[in-house]
Design a protein around this motif. Structure first.
Motif, mmCIF file in Angstrom:
data_model
loop_
_atom_site.group_PDB
_atom_site.id
_atom_site.type_symbol
_atom_site.label_atom_id
_atom_site.label_comp_id
_atom_site.label_asym_id
_atom_site.label_seq_id
_atom_site.Cartn_x
_atom_site.Cartn_y
_atom_site.Cartn_z
ATOM 1 N N ASP A 20 -4.473 -6.362 -0.156
ATOM 2 C CA ASP A 20 -3.882 -5.166 0.463
ATOM 3 C C ASP A 20 -2.934 -5.558 1.592
ATOM 4 O O ASP A 20 -3.281 -5.509 2.776
ATOM 5 C CB ASP A 20 -4.990 -4.249 0.979
ATOM 6 C CG ASP A 20 -4.504 -2.828 1.199
ATOM 7 O OD1 ASP A 20 -3.283 -2.645 1.368
ATOM 8 O OD2 ASP A 20 -5.338 -1.910 1.203
ATOM 9 N N HIS B 198 3.121 -6.112 -1.420
ATOM 10 C CA HIS B 198 3.161 -5.448 -2.718
ATOM 11 C C HIS B 198 2.255 -4.224 -2.655
ATOM 12 O O HIS B 198 1.531 -4.009 -1.681
ATOM 13 C CB HIS B 198 2.717 -6.395 -3.839
ATOM 14 C CG HIS B 198 1.291 -6.877 -3.702
ATOM 15 N ND1 HIS B 198 0.620 -7.526 -4.697
ATOM 16 C CD2 HIS B 198 0.400 -6.790 -2.665
ATOM 17 C CE1 HIS B 198 -0.602 -7.824 -4.304
ATOM 18 N NE2 HIS B 198 -0.767 -7.385 -3.075
ATOM 19 N N ASP B 199 2.289 -3.418 -3.696
ATOM 20 C CA ASP B 199 1.473 -2.208 -3.768
ATOM 21 C C ASP B 199 0.203 -2.526 -4.546
ATOM 22 O O ASP B 199 0.162 -2.432 -5.774
ATOM 23 C CB ASP B 199 2.264 -1.085 -4.444
ATOM 24 C CG ASP B 199 1.484 0.218 -4.503
ATOM 25 O OD1 ASP B 199 0.441 0.318 -3.825
ATOM 26 O OD2 ASP B 199 1.919 1.143 -5.221
ATOM 27 N N SER B 200 -0.850 -2.921 -3.835
ATOM 28 C CA SER B 200 -2.103 -3.307 -4.483
ATOM 29 C C SER B 200 -3.228 -3.236 -3.471
ATOM 30 O O SER B 200 -3.039 -3.593 -2.299
ATOM 31 C CB SER B 200 -2.003 -4.724 -5.046
ATOM 32 O OG SER B 200 -3.265 -5.162 -5.515
ATOM 33 N N GLU B 201 -4.390 -2.800 -3.914
ATOM 34 C CA GLU B 201 -5.554 -2.796 -3.041
ATOM 35 C C GLU B 201 -6.343 -4.102 -3.147
ATOM 36 O O GLU B 201 -7.220 -4.364 -2.316
ATOM 37 C CB GLU B 201 -6.464 -1.613 -3.380
ATOM 38 C CG GLU B 201 -5.848 -0.250 -3.058
ATOM 39 C CD GLU B 201 -6.797 0.885 -3.312
ATOM 40 O OE1 GLU B 201 -7.946 0.615 -3.752
ATOM 41 O OE2 GLU B 201 -6.410 2.048 -3.079
ATOM 42 N N HIS B 202 -6.061 -4.910 -4.170
ATOM 43 C CA HIS B 202 -6.788 -6.172 -4.337
ATOM 44 C C HIS B 202 -6.426 -7.139 -3.218
ATOM 45 O O HIS B 202 -7.302 -7.713 -2.569
ATOM 46 C CB HIS B 202 -6.479 -6.792 -5.699
ATOM 47 C CG HIS B 202 -7.198 -8.090 -5.918
ATOM 48 N ND1 HIS B 202 -8.568 -8.169 -6.070
ATOM 49 C CD2 HIS B 202 -6.740 -9.366 -5.993
ATOM 50 C CE1 HIS B 202 -8.920 -9.428 -6.243
ATOM 51 N NE2 HIS B 202 -7.835 -10.182 -6.190
#
Length: 222
Positions: A51, A45-49
């Protein structure tokens, strides 16, 4: 990071061994001539949490020389029968809240028909609108703190833990609920409040789903 990378790589190799114990769309001769006989779809997914885009090449570079190729996507629409048929297994490391009925049907049938399913860490909090998905994973994330701990191996002779040694690491301290009765626990973490006796929290497990095999580990935040 070295411990986690080594551990994650070892687990996926173990899953590959499990996979070919239950299902292989390729002949033995194909496996001998094709250096990448095992193909895994990685849903991120598109997330830095969590990553996943950063995690993907770490795993891919370690697994590629061992004959395991990862293909990356962030689109749940890729959970369709035509696309999934190209792969031997599906790995999820992401936070997708919902799944459509057509995606759910394709995913469940894909695993049920004899493929590998590898939900990692936050995948146990994906697709919360699907009780069947939660059952297939074997449990659902409930809450976490953070801390440094050791997850203890309970089945050292299991193929997915071949060569893995216990280690101390920092991670999110996942606690699960909706845990299925048929999970096969491979690792446990002691969950306790200060000054209280602890309980053993299932941390890494396998289970069967139809003809397919499922591997889950709560490791993997960082």
């Amino acid at each position: 990071m070295k411990n986690i990378t080594t551990f994650s790589t070892t687990l996926l190799i173990g899953v590959a061994l499990l996979l070919f114990g239950c299902h292989s769309p390729k002949t033995a001769s194909t496996q001998e001539t094709d250096p990448h006989a095992i193909n895994i779809l990685f849903l991120g997914h598109d997330s830095e949490h969590h990553d996943s885009e950063k995690y993907m090449p770490m795993l891919a570079s370690a697994l590629y020389p061992r004959g395991i190729a990862l293909s990356y996507t962030e689109d749940p629409n890729d959970l369709n029968s035509e696309n999934l048929s190209k792969y031997d297994g599906l790995l999820i490391y992401a936070n997708h809240d919902e799944i459509t009925s057509s995606q759910e049907e394709a995913l469940l049938e894909y695993v049920r028909s004899g493929h590998a399913f590898i939900p990692v860490h936050s995948a146990s909090f994906c697709f919360r609108n699907s009780p069947e998905y939660v059952d297939m994973v074997g449990g659902q994330f409930l809450r976490h703190e953070t801390g440094t701990f050791v997850a203890y191996i309970t089945q050292a002779d299991h193929p997915a833990l071949n060569g893995v040694e216990e280690f101390s690491t920092w991670d999110e301290t996942y606690v699960h609920h909706k845990i299925a009765e048929d999970i096969n626990v491979l690792m446990e973490r002691e969950e306790k409040d200060p000054g209280e006796a602890g309980q053993q929290e299932p941390w890494t497990w396998t289970k069967t789903y139809g003809e397919g095999k499922v591997f889950y580990t709560a490791y993997g935040h960082d």
